[in-house]
Design a protein around this motif. Structure first.
Motif, PDB file in Angstrom:
ATOM      1  N   PHE A  55      39.951  27.684  50.657  1.00 21.17           N
ATOM      2  CA  PHE A  55      41.256  27.264  51.164  1.00 21.17           C
ATOM      3  C   PHE A  55      41.582  25.843  50.709  1.00 21.17           C
ATOM      4  CE2 PHE A  55      44.298  26.318  54.680  1.00 21.17           C
ATOM      5  CZ  PHE A  55      45.170  27.362  54.432  1.00 21.17           C
ATOM      6  N   ALA A  56      40.585  24.943  50.737  1.00 18.83           N
ATOM      7  CA  ALA A  56      40.805  23.570  50.277  1.00 18.83           C
ATOM      8  C   ALA A  56      41.176  23.544  48.794  1.00 18.83           C
ATOM      9  CB  ALA A  56      39.567  22.709  50.534  1.00 18.83           C
ATOM     10  N   LEU A  57      40.492  24.359  48.006  1.00 20.68           N
ATOM     11  CA  LEU A  57      40.768  24.399  46.572  1.00 20.68           C
ATOM     12  C   LEU A  57      42.178  24.935  46.298  1.00 20.68           C
ATOM     13  CD1 LEU A  57      39.371  23.827  43.863  1.00 20.68           C
ATOM     14  CD2 LEU A  57      38.609  26.205  43.865  1.00 20.68           C
ATOM     15  N   ARG A  58      42.557  25.984  47.009  1.00 20.09           N
ATOM     16  CA  ARG A  58      43.901  26.547  46.830  1.00 20.09           C
ATOM     17  C   ARG A  58      44.974  25.561  47.281  1.00 20.09           C
ATOM     18  NH1 ARG A  58      48.073  27.169  45.440  1.00 20.09           N
ATOM     19  NH2 ARG A  58      49.482  28.893  45.739  1.00 20.09           N
ATOM     20  N   LYS A 107      47.083  24.558  38.484  1.00 21.16           N
ATOM     21  CA  LYS A 107      47.262  25.393  39.677  1.00 21.16           C
ATOM     22  C   LYS A 107      46.947  26.848  39.350  1.00 21.16           C
ATOM     23  CE  LYS A 107      51.443  26.170  41.231  1.00 21.16           C
ATOM     24  NZ  LYS A 107      52.727  26.122  41.923  1.00 21.16           N
ATOM     25  N   ARG A 108      47.445  27.340  38.264  1.00 21.51           N
ATOM     26  CA  ARG A 108      47.217  28.729  37.883  1.00 21.51           C
ATOM     27  C   ARG A 108      45.757  28.981  37.499  1.00 21.51           C
ATOM     28  NH1 ARG A 108      50.276  29.860  41.075  1.00 21.51           N
ATOM     29  NH2 ARG A 108      52.495  29.750  40.703  1.00 21.51           N
ATOM     30  N   MET A 109      45.049  27.951  37.023  1.00 22.59           N
ATOM     31  CA  MET A 109      43.624  28.105  36.706  1.00 22.59           C
ATOM     32  C   MET A 109      42.772  28.102  37.973  1.00 22.59           C
ATOM     33  SD  MET A 109      43.187  25.725  33.363  1.00 22.59           S
ATOM     34  CE  MET A 109      44.439  25.713  32.114  1.00 22.59           C
ATOM     35  N   SER A 147      39.698  30.016  43.487  1.00 16.91           N
ATOM     36  CA  SER A 147      39.708  29.917  44.950  1.00 16.91           C
ATOM     37  C   SER A 147      39.744  31.301  45.588  1.00 16.91           C
ATOM     38  CB  SER A 147      40.880  29.060  45.437  1.00 16.91           C
ATOM     39  OG  SER A 147      42.116  29.632  45.072  1.00 16.91           O
ATOM     40  N   ALA A 148      40.463  32.244  45.006  1.00 13.21           N
ATOM     41  CA  ALA A 148      40.483  33.604  45.547  1.00 13.21           C
ATOM     42  C   ALA A 148      39.103  34.239  45.457  1.00 13.21           C
ATOM     43  CB  ALA A 148      41.518  34.452  44.803  1.00 13.21           C
ATOM     44  N   ILE A 190      36.187  32.751  45.470  1.00 13.01           N
ATOM     45  CA  ILE A 190      35.322  32.126  46.473  1.00 13.01           C
ATOM     46  C   ILE A 190      35.637  32.692  47.864  1.00 13.01           C
ATOM     47  CG2 ILE A 190      34.734  29.955  47.623  1.00 13.01           C
ATOM     48  CD1 ILE A 190      35.260  28.580  44.879  1.00 13.01           C
ATOM     49  N   GLY A 191      36.913  32.877  48.155  1.00 10.71           N
ATOM     50  CA  GLY A 191      37.301  33.502  49.425  1.00 10.71           C
ATOM     51  C   GLY A 191      36.788  34.930  49.534  1.00 10.71           C
ATOM     52  N   PHE A 192      36.851  35.696  48.440  1.00  6.76           N
ATOM     53  CA  PHE A 192      36.326  37.062  48.443  1.00  6.76           C
ATOM     54  C   PHE A 192      34.814  37.070  48.646  1.00  6.76           C
ATOM     55  CE2 PHE A 192      40.122  38.374  45.678  1.00  6.76           C
ATOM     56  CZ  PHE A 192      40.852  38.749  46.792  1.00  6.76           C
ATOM     57  N   LEU A 193      34.130  36.081  48.098  1.00  8.45           N
ATOM     58  CA  LEU A 193      32.683  35.972  48.312  1.00  8.45           C
ATOM     59  C   LEU A 193      32.381  35.747  49.795  1.00  8.45           C
ATOM     60  CD1 LEU A 193      29.928  35.939  46.936  1.00  8.45           C
ATOM     61  CD2 LEU A 193      30.245  33.493  46.531  1.00  8.45           C
ATOM     62  N   GLY A 194      33.171  34.905  50.447  1.00 10.56           N
ATOM     63  CA  GLY A 194      33.021  34.707  51.888  1.00 10.56           C
ATOM     64  C   GLY A 194      33.296  35.982  52.658  1.00 10.56           C
ATOM     65  N   LEU A 195      34.294  36.733  52.223  1.00  7.96           N
ATOM     66  CA  LEU A 195      34.614  38.006  52.856  1.00  7.96           C
ATOM     67  C   LEU A 195      33.468  39.003  52.680  1.00  7.96           C
ATOM     68  CD1 LEU A 195      36.940  39.359  54.388  1.00  7.96           C
ATOM     69  CD2 LEU A 195      37.789  40.166  52.187  1.00  7.96           C
TER      70      LEU A 195
END
Length: 185
Positions: A90-93, A119-121, A126-127, A129-134
């Motif tokens: 979330f911080a990265l996004r 931003k696009r890179m 970030s997504a 990393i979020g999926f890894l947390g999920l």
């Protein structure tokens, strides 16, 4: 493709000068609100990530007979890792969006093009990393659910309410920064 000569930079350079990016349709208050939200998201989530990371390392390195020691697969360490992954993602996004909004200006179209490319890179990173947390949440859910159902339930969140003073103060500072960036541009 050269970022300095990107399509985004060329489009910005040929557009009319404005206080806020064209996507805000002249609503400067919406620009301030977005800048504030992403600035606050970056700061507060980075602060949470650092808190969880230092707690995790401290408790892993504590002597095994210490009450502060948490093993690598303990429920609290899983909880911390999930929080670390999500807060970092979330911080990265938020950082990606915030830097794009912060640096926006009709006089530096090439810099804006670089900001948009960054931003696009960072978005897919970030997504992921979020999926890894999920994924970690899905894998640990049966074990953590079992642990959380044990009696007594020792969690009283309201007693911890004063812990929000520092992040709340930072959020107010971020609001002031967002207003200043837009007003004094």
């Amino acid at each position: 493709m050269s970022v300095a000569n990107s399509m985004a930079a060329c489009a910005l350079a040929s557009g009319p000068p404005a206080l806020s990016p064209p996507s805000f349709e002249g609503h400067d208050w919406l620009y301030i609100l977005n800048l504030f939200v992403f600035l606050a998201g970056t700061g507060v989530c980075a602060m949470l990530f650092l808190k969880l990371a230092t707690d995790s390392v401290r408790c892993l390195l504590a002597p095994e007979n210490s009450p502060d020691h948490d093993g690598w697969s303990s429920p609290i360490q899983l909880y911390r890792r999930i929080g670390m992954l999500w807060s970092f993602a979330f911080a990265l996004r938020c950082f990606a969006e915030m830097q794009s909004l912060w640096r926006w200006g009709p006089l530096d179209a090439h810099g804006d093009g670089r900001g948009m490319a960054l931003k696009r890179m960072l978005d897919p990173v970030s997504a992921d990393i979020g999926f890894l947390g999920l994924a970690l949440l899905f894998l640990s859910l049966p074990g953590i659910t079992y642990q959380l159902r044990k009696e007594p339930h020792p969690i009283n969140m309201w007693i911890s309410l004063p812990l929000l003073k520092r992040p709340g103060g930072l959020v107010l500072c971020y609001l002031g920064c967002a207003i200043a960036v837009v007003v004094f541009r």
